[in-house]
Motif scaffolding. Sequence first.
Motif, PDB file in Angstrom:
ATOM      1  N   GLU A   1      -2.374   9.359  -5.672  1.00  0.00           N
ATOM      2  CA  GLU A   1      -2.901   9.996  -4.459  1.00  0.00           C
ATOM      3  C   GLU A   1      -4.034   9.145  -3.905  1.00  0.00           C
ATOM      4  O   GLU A   1      -5.208   9.341  -4.230  1.00  0.00           O
ATOM      5  CB  GLU A   1      -3.378  11.411  -4.778  1.00  0.00           C
ATOM      6  CG  GLU A   1      -2.245  12.377  -5.101  1.00  0.00           C
ATOM      7  CD  GLU A   1      -2.750  13.776  -5.398  1.00  0.00           C
ATOM      8  OE1 GLU A   1      -3.957  13.928  -5.708  1.00  0.00           O
ATOM      9  OE2 GLU A   1      -1.954  14.721  -5.327  1.00  0.00           O
ATOM     10  N   LEU A   2      -3.658   8.209  -3.079  1.00  0.00           N
ATOM     11  CA  LEU A   2      -4.606   7.225  -2.551  1.00  0.00           C
ATOM     12  C   LEU A   2      -5.144   7.702  -1.208  1.00  0.00           C
ATOM     13  O   LEU A   2      -4.376   7.990  -0.291  1.00  0.00           O
ATOM     14  CB  LEU A   2      -3.904   5.870  -2.399  1.00  0.00           C
ATOM     15  CG  LEU A   2      -4.760   4.679  -1.980  1.00  0.00           C
ATOM     16  CD1 LEU A   2      -5.803   4.382  -3.033  1.00  0.00           C
ATOM     17  CD2 LEU A   2      -3.873   3.457  -1.751  1.00  0.00           C
ATOM     18  N   THR A   3      -6.464   7.761  -1.081  1.00  0.00           N
ATOM     19  CA  THR A   3      -7.083   8.243   0.163  1.00  0.00           C
ATOM     20  C   THR A   3      -7.937   7.174   0.834  1.00  0.00           C
ATOM     21  O   THR A   3      -8.360   7.359   1.965  1.00  0.00           O
ATOM     22  CB  THR A   3      -7.969   9.469  -0.130  1.00  0.00           C
ATOM     23  OG1 THR A   3      -8.955   9.109  -1.113  1.00  0.00           O
ATOM     24  CG2 THR A   3      -7.133  10.631  -0.653  1.00  0.00           C
TER      25      THR A   3
ATOM     26  N   ALA B   1      -8.277   9.988  -8.831  1.00  0.00           N
ATOM     27  CA  ALA B   1      -7.075  10.455  -8.130  1.00  0.00           C
ATOM     28  C   ALA B   1      -5.968  10.780  -9.133  1.00  0.00           C
ATOM     29  O   ALA B   1      -5.956  10.288 -10.259  1.00  0.00           O
ATOM     30  CB  ALA B   1      -6.601   9.385  -7.144  1.00  0.00           C
TER      31      ALA B   1
ATOM     32  N   THR C   1     -11.121   6.271  -9.351  1.00  0.00           N
ATOM     33  CA  THR C   1     -11.420   7.254  -8.303  1.00  0.00           C
ATOM     34  C   THR C   1     -11.213   8.693  -8.736  1.00  0.00           C
ATOM     35  O   THR C   1     -11.630   9.608  -8.026  1.00  0.00           O
ATOM     36  CB  THR C   1     -10.535   6.979  -7.069  1.00  0.00           C
ATOM     37  OG1 THR C   1      -9.157   7.208  -7.419  1.00  0.00           O
ATOM     38  CG2 THR C   1     -10.704   5.548  -6.578  1.00  0.00           C
TER      39      THR C   1
ATOM     40  N   ARG D   1       0.946   4.231  -2.786  1.00  0.00           N
ATOM     41  CA  ARG D   1       0.709   5.641  -2.450  1.00  0.00           C
ATOM     42  C   ARG D   1       1.779   6.557  -3.061  1.00  0.00           C
ATOM     43  O   ARG D   1       1.536   7.745  -3.239  1.00  0.00           O
ATOM     44  CB  ARG D   1       0.688   5.809  -0.928  1.00  0.00           C
ATOM     45  CG  ARG D   1      -0.560   5.254  -0.255  1.00  0.00           C
ATOM     46  CD  ARG D   1      -0.649   5.722   1.184  1.00  0.00           C
ATOM     47  NE  ARG D   1      -1.859   5.245   1.834  1.00  0.00           N
ATOM     48  CZ  ARG D   1      -1.896   4.257   2.719  1.00  0.00           C
ATOM     49  NH1 ARG D   1      -0.761   3.632   3.063  1.00  0.00           N
ATOM     50  NH2 ARG D   1      -3.030   3.883   3.258  1.00  0.00           N
TER      51      ARG D   1
ATOM     52  N   VAL E   1      -6.435   2.672 -10.198  1.00  0.00           N
ATOM     53  CA  VAL E   1      -6.988   3.441  -9.079  1.00  0.00           C
ATOM     54  C   VAL E   1      -7.333   4.856  -9.538  1.00  0.00           C
ATOM     55  O   VAL E   1      -8.396   5.401  -9.204  1.00  0.00           O
ATOM     56  CB  VAL E   1      -5.997   3.472  -7.902  1.00  0.00           C
ATOM     57  CG1 VAL E   1      -6.480   4.413  -6.810  1.00  0.00           C
ATOM     58  CG2 VAL E   1      -5.802   2.069  -7.336  1.00  0.00           C
TER      59      VAL E   1
ATOM     60  N   ALA F   1      -1.806   1.599 -10.051  1.00  0.00           N
ATOM     61  CA  ALA F   1      -2.019   3.037  -9.807  1.00  0.00           C
ATOM     62  C   ALA F   1      -2.873   3.645 -10.913  1.00  0.00           C
ATOM     63  O   ALA F   1      -3.746   4.484 -10.651  1.00  0.00           O
ATOM     64  CB  ALA F   1      -0.668   3.746  -9.703  1.00  0.00           C
TER      65      ALA F   1
ATOM     66  N   LEU G   1     -10.089  -0.261  -0.815  1.00  0.00           N
ATOM     67  CA  LEU G   1      -9.377  -0.367  -2.082  1.00  0.00           C
ATOM     68  C   LEU G   1      -9.537  -1.759  -2.670  1.00  0.00           C
ATOM     69  O   LEU G   1      -9.750  -1.912  -3.884  1.00  0.00           O
ATOM     70  CB  LEU G   1      -7.899  -0.051  -1.870  1.00  0.00           C
ATOM     71  CG  LEU G   1      -6.981  -0.249  -3.086  1.00  0.00           C
ATOM     72  CD1 LEU G   1      -7.368   0.724  -4.195  1.00  0.00           C
ATOM     73  CD2 LEU G   1      -5.519  -0.069  -2.695  1.00  0.00           C
TER      74      LEU G   1
ATOM     75  N   LEU H   1       0.828  -1.206   0.000  1.00  0.00           N
ATOM     76  CA  LEU H   1       0.000   0.000   0.000  1.00  0.00           C
ATOM     77  C   LEU H   1       0.864   1.257   0.000  1.00  0.00           C
ATOM     78  O   LEU H   1       0.552   2.243  -0.692  1.00  0.00           O
ATOM     79  CB  LEU H   1      -0.927  -0.019   1.219  1.00  0.00           C
ATOM     80  CG  LEU H   1      -2.244   0.748   1.100  1.00  0.00           C
ATOM     81  CD1 LEU H   1      -3.055   0.255  -0.078  1.00  0.00           C
ATOM     82  CD2 LEU H   1      -3.041   0.616   2.389  1.00  0.00           C
TER      83      LEU H   1
END
Length: 807
Positions: free
Chosen positions: A13-15, A190, A188, A9, A184, A181, A21, A5
């Motif tokens: 920009e993983l929130t 991001a 999302t 990151r 993601v 990434a 996830l 993880l």
Amino acid sequence: MKLTLNWLRELVELTVAADELAALLTAAGLEVDVVDERRPVWREVEVAELLEVAPHPNADRLQLCRVQRASGIASVVCGARNMQAGDKVALAVPGAVLPGGHTIGVSKIRGVTSEGMLCAAAELALDVQVVGADGSSGIMILPSAAPIGQRLVDYLGAEDTVLELGITPNRGDCLSVLGIAREVAALTGARLLPPKFRIAEERVLARSLAQLDVEASDLCPRYAARVVRGVRVAPSPLWMQTRLGLVGLRPINNIVDATNYVMIELGQPLHAFDHAHLTDGRIVVRRAGRAEMFATLDGVEQALVANDLVIADGGGAVALAGIMGGANSEISDTTVDVLLESAFFEPATVRRTARRLGVLTDASYRFERGVDPSGTALALDRATALLVELAGGVVARGRLERQARRRWTAPAIRLRPARVNALLGTSIKVDRMRKALRALGATVAAGSAGALKVVPPAHRFDLRQEIDLVEEVARLTGYDEIAPTVPAIVPAAGDAPEADDERVVREALRGEGLQEMVTLSMVAAAENATFPGLPGLGETVPITNPLSTDADEMRRSLLPGLLRALVDNERQGESLIASFSFGRAYGRGNGAGGYWEPRMIGIVMAGVWPARQIGEVERPCGFGDVKGAVETVLSALRIPAVRWGAVGDEVSFLHPGKAAQLLVEQDPIGLIGALHPDLIRERDITNEPWVAELDLQKLAQYCPRRVIFQPLPRFPAVQRDVAVVVDVGFQAQRLLDTIAEVAEPLVEEARVFDQYTGDPIPSGKKSLAYAVMYRASDRTLTDEEVNAIHQQLVEHLVQRLPVEVRR
């Protein structure tokens, strides 16, 4: 595919939390199999600095260390000798818990107070390479830049969450942290955070140090390389070793680890050559051209064939392209100059060579599924920068590079929004479709007639037609937005004829008490030699890259698998094995060209039948049992008259005196008999097995196309028996065939019901008894009529055959 993880990151920009996830990726088609939270118990181990190392006043083998912590100075007794003043170390402070549950406290060791413990890697269950200032192993010596007081788990990155994903073969672009990434970011919104680095090049040109020639550009459309001089091979930094270990890779040294790190990060496999071992400083990408032996990094001598793609130097092969490097150019402790490779190899050529040699590596796994050809240079530069950071050295100016074409984008795809909604049953707006596709990295422009012109990114090999884009729109907008509907059911035409045949036979044999078995299609070559199958199969079909020597050919018969199952069941104490199996036999070049895969049914019976009632004794399986099972099959398929004939010498796996072949219109359709005694002994079988194998594909040709039902007979049948004395080798079928030739309309059926040898039958002779059924459809036959017809029939048999009627 494993990633952490924290690593993810760094690239997006993983929130969201790990569980959220995992659910998000799984819903999008990237199934997360495992979410593993790594939380080492040694959280209270911290970075400290040795201020002084002195001998213990009361013990020759111990040392007294003054250690600088963030909170002050501590005194620690230690038995290691690989440290010196100024080293950064891992200090387990009082209260820290180590693997195994051991808690560190303040203690007195030989009269001196020790306020903690200096830790070795093994004491923290870390699989990392650590050496001290004198080159010996002992306690962990950390880099001088390690901040005093920082928790070791934070400094090493050991406290992390590992995600393990099951990536489907069509999504090779997701076999990297960057690939996940991208997903993601697309799901999302991001922002992607590509890795930042810079390369400082020296004045010496790379092309003056090495030469590149790509002779097989059809198999290697793009190849790039850089030269780094003056490196120092050593263990990688602990943070890198820890991170590689978390994703399942074993740290080797700083050069190799840098290439592996970039492979996991960007998805591009790389390879490092010892430049000094490249003859003439040349790199030639070519086909092997001839059969030769080549030693790979794992020490195995691989047999190359002409079409294998290799990386060669001025003298010969130095690597299997996309699979593994050679032992003759590997990185070692004496390596000073490195040539770093980054390339795009055609997936088919890597897959073919890897499968033939049985070599599966992380590199070949990715190349087989396709890597991003447009990312070759980026990965090379990223690995070069990382290599210099870890091992020092200077980078020669420029890249050595050859590419077969300038652009790597896929052809444009026409996407009709109306078609998208029609297939998905949705009403997604065009702007939303455009946004979803752009999030993937695709170029989207207006096309003709309201369609969209979509150019997929180079890393998405799976996007080649409109339906692929429809799936992406559904995936990114969310499957939960597709309203559930009941699909229209179009009546099917029913099962295929062969499936219907199998169903009928299966039900009939189960009704007779037999159980179905499923066996493997691959067998050892020796099994095919023993059980060659029915005539007409042609040559044996070998397996190019067998999993084992017990499965190196496709089976010619179902009997080997059934007999293995029989042996296994006998060992488990089963007293009766009565089983059958459907499957295909395999051959090639049987006159029709190509391969031949007839559908077969195999039957095996061995052991004793249990008593059905009190007072009845058990009886062993015999010829009548397996013959009855075969007749059940023939009856279920409504096969007309079947002849039983003798087998030839080529059927060596059956008992020579207990074997027969089945024929329909002189066409052999099966074999039946007892297993040869030699094979029974070799296989350590307890009870004599009776076996049969029938060619379902041939039998289907003789099945009546129409089933004509007849009314039940209104008048009784009359039976007459006849017993004849014949030679021992006489086949009972001959007499049945002769009765059929007479074509007497009143003869309804003839069958054998007894065989006898012994007194008063002469030696070398046997007695066969037949029952003949007579019936008329319009009247009841009188004894006089039947006796006259029967007498004529018997006289005809005596005239035509070498038989003597028993009185």
